[in-house]
Write a protein that holds these residues in place. Structure first.
Motif, PDB file in Angstrom:
ATOM      1  N   SER A   1     -11.761  34.541   3.808  1.00  2.58           N
ATOM      2  CA  SER A   1     -11.487  33.101   3.721  1.00  2.58           C
ATOM      3  C   SER A   1     -10.004  32.842   3.495  1.00  2.58           C
ATOM      4  O   SER A   1      -9.457  31.855   4.010  1.00  2.58           O
ATOM      5  N   PHE A   2      -9.325  33.713   2.765  1.00  2.20           N
ATOM      6  CA  PHE A   2      -7.877  33.592   2.590  1.00  2.20           C
ATOM      7  C   PHE A   2      -7.172  33.715   3.944  1.00  2.20           C
ATOM      8  O   PHE A   2      -6.297  32.912   4.275  1.00  2.20           O
ATOM      9  N   CYS A   3      -7.576  34.682   4.735  1.00  2.00           N
ATOM     10  CA  CYS A   3      -6.984  34.863   6.068  1.00  2.00           C
ATOM     11  C   CYS A   3      -7.314  33.695   6.990  1.00  2.00           C
ATOM     12  O   CYS A   3      -6.460  33.250   7.771  1.00  2.00           O
ATOM     13  N   ILE A   4      -8.533  33.190   6.902  1.00  2.85           N
ATOM     14  CA  ILE A   4      -8.915  32.014   7.689  1.00  2.85           C
ATOM     15  C   ILE A   4      -8.016  30.838   7.353  1.00  2.85           C
ATOM     16  O   ILE A   4      -7.547  30.124   8.237  1.00  2.85           O
ATOM     17  N   ALA A   5      -7.763  30.644   6.071  1.00  2.00           N
ATOM     18  CA  ALA A   5      -6.919  29.522   5.652  1.00  2.00           C
ATOM     19  C   ALA A   5      -5.481  29.684   6.139  1.00  2.00           C
ATOM     20  O   ALA A   5      -4.849  28.704   6.553  1.00  2.00           O
ATOM     21  N   ILE A   6      -4.976  30.903   6.126  1.00  2.00           N
ATOM     22  CA  ILE A   6      -3.610  31.136   6.616  1.00  2.00           C
ATOM     23  C   ILE A   6      -3.521  30.854   8.109  1.00  2.00           C
ATOM     24  O   ILE A   6      -2.604  30.174   8.576  1.00  2.00           O
ATOM     25  N   ILE A   7      -4.476  31.363   8.864  1.00  2.00           N
ATOM     26  CA  ILE A   7      -4.483  31.119  10.307  1.00  2.00           C
ATOM     27  C   ILE A   7      -4.656  29.625  10.584  1.00  2.00           C
ATOM     28  O   ILE A   7      -4.013  29.074  11.479  1.00  2.00           O
ATOM     29  N   SER A   8      -5.501  28.972   9.817  1.00  2.00           N
ATOM     30  CA  SER A   8      -5.724  27.539   9.991  1.00  2.00           C
ATOM     31  C   SER A   8      -4.453  26.744   9.732  1.00  2.00           C
ATOM     32  O   SER A   8      -4.150  25.787  10.460  1.00  2.00           O
ATOM     33  N   GLN A   9      -3.706  27.127   8.712  1.00  2.00           N
ATOM     34  CA  GLN A   9      -2.447  26.440   8.420  1.00  2.00           C
ATOM     35  C   GLN A   9      -1.444  26.653   9.551  1.00  2.00           C
ATOM     36  O   GLN A   9      -0.727  25.721   9.933  1.00  2.00           O
ATOM     37  N   PHE A  10      -1.418  27.844  10.091  1.00  2.00           N
ATOM     38  CA  PHE A  10      -0.524  28.126  11.216  1.00  2.00           C
ATOM     39  C   PHE A  10      -0.885  27.262  12.420  1.00  2.00           C
ATOM     40  O   PHE A  10      -0.022  26.623  13.028  1.00  2.00           O
ATOM     41  N   PHE A  11      -2.182  27.239  12.782  1.00  2.00           N
ATOM     42  CA  PHE A  11      -2.622  26.437  13.925  1.00  2.00           C
ATOM     43  C   PHE A  11      -2.385  24.950  13.686  1.00  2.00           C
ATOM     44  O   PHE A  11      -2.007  24.221  14.598  1.00  2.00           O
ATOM     45  N   ALA A  12      -2.643  24.498  12.466  1.00  2.00           N
ATOM     46  CA  ALA A  12      -2.457  23.078  12.159  1.00  2.00           C
ATOM     47  C   ALA A  12      -1.000  22.672  12.323  1.00  2.00           C
ATOM     48  O   ALA A  12      -0.707  21.601  12.867  1.00  2.00           O
ATOM     49  N   LYS A  13      -0.106  23.520  11.893  1.00  2.00           N
ATOM     50  CA  LYS A  13       1.309  23.209  12.016  1.00  2.00           C
ATOM     51  C   LYS A  13       1.755  23.290  13.476  1.00  2.00           C
ATOM     52  O   LYS A  13       2.479  22.421  13.968  1.00  2.00           O
ATOM     53  N   LYS A  14       1.319  24.326  14.161  1.00  2.00           N
ATOM     54  CA  LYS A  14       1.746  24.535  15.540  1.00  2.00           C
ATOM     55  C   LYS A  14       1.219  23.453  16.480  1.00  2.00           C
ATOM     56  O   LYS A  14       1.937  22.980  17.357  1.00  2.00           O
ATOM     57  N   TYR A  15      -0.039  23.065  16.309  1.00  2.00           N
ATOM     58  CA  TYR A  15      -0.661  22.117  17.227  1.00  2.00           C
ATOM     59  C   TYR A  15      -0.769  20.701  16.654  1.00  2.00           C
ATOM     60  O   TYR A  15      -1.419  19.849  17.253  1.00  2.00           O
TER      61      TYR A  15
END
Length: 149
Positions: free
Chosen positions: A58-72
């Motif tokens: 879940s920690f990794c999911i949140a990091i990837i989600s933050q990356f995608f949210a910022k990028k897109y």
């Protein structure tokens, strides 16, 4: 393993549809869930601890989600919610309730406690990632504001 990857991808993307995520984000939602599931399964094979595996995934999911949210330029919750769906211990909670109905209270308490700990570890992983993200942002903001003086 391929079946699990495909299933976790489909489940995450389908939940994105239910959650009314933008159509262009559905592929990314599925990808986040699939990566989270890969991490979970890999850690669980080595540690046999579903709570720790759920926390890290879940920690990794949140990091990837933050990356995608910022990028897109999309709200992070779209990726977070869709991504954690494969990790949610729904089957475990169902088994716990079934044991209660069957008057097997000791087994029910054990299963319910495990489901509760997994749910808590998912929440802690998401919150921990957000806290670290906020600390990094504040440090960058302070650095920029001190350089401007």
């Amino acid at each position: 393993m391929i079946e699990q990857l495909a299933t976790s991808f489909i489940a995450s993307a389908a939940f994105g549809v239910i959650f009314n995520a933008p159509q262009k984000s559905l592929l990314k939602c599925g990808l986040v869930g699939m990566v989270g599931w890969i991490i979970y399964v890999t850690l669980y094979e080595y540690s046999s601890d579903s709570v720790f595996s759920s926390l890290v995934a879940s920690f990794c999911i949140a990091i990837i989600s933050q990356f995608f949210a910022k990028k897109y330029r999309t709200p992070v919750i779209i990726f977070n919610v869709s991504g954690i769906i494969p990790l949610v211990p729904g089957g475990l909670a169902y088994d716990a309730m079934r044991r209660v109905v069957e008057n097997e209270y000791n087994a029910a308490i054990s299963l319910a406690a495990e489901a509760f700990m997994i749910s808590g570890s998912i929440a802690i992983g998401l919150v921990l990632s957000e806290v670290i993200n906020q600390i990094i942002r504040k440090k960058k903001l302070r650095k920029v504001s001190t350089e401007g003086l």
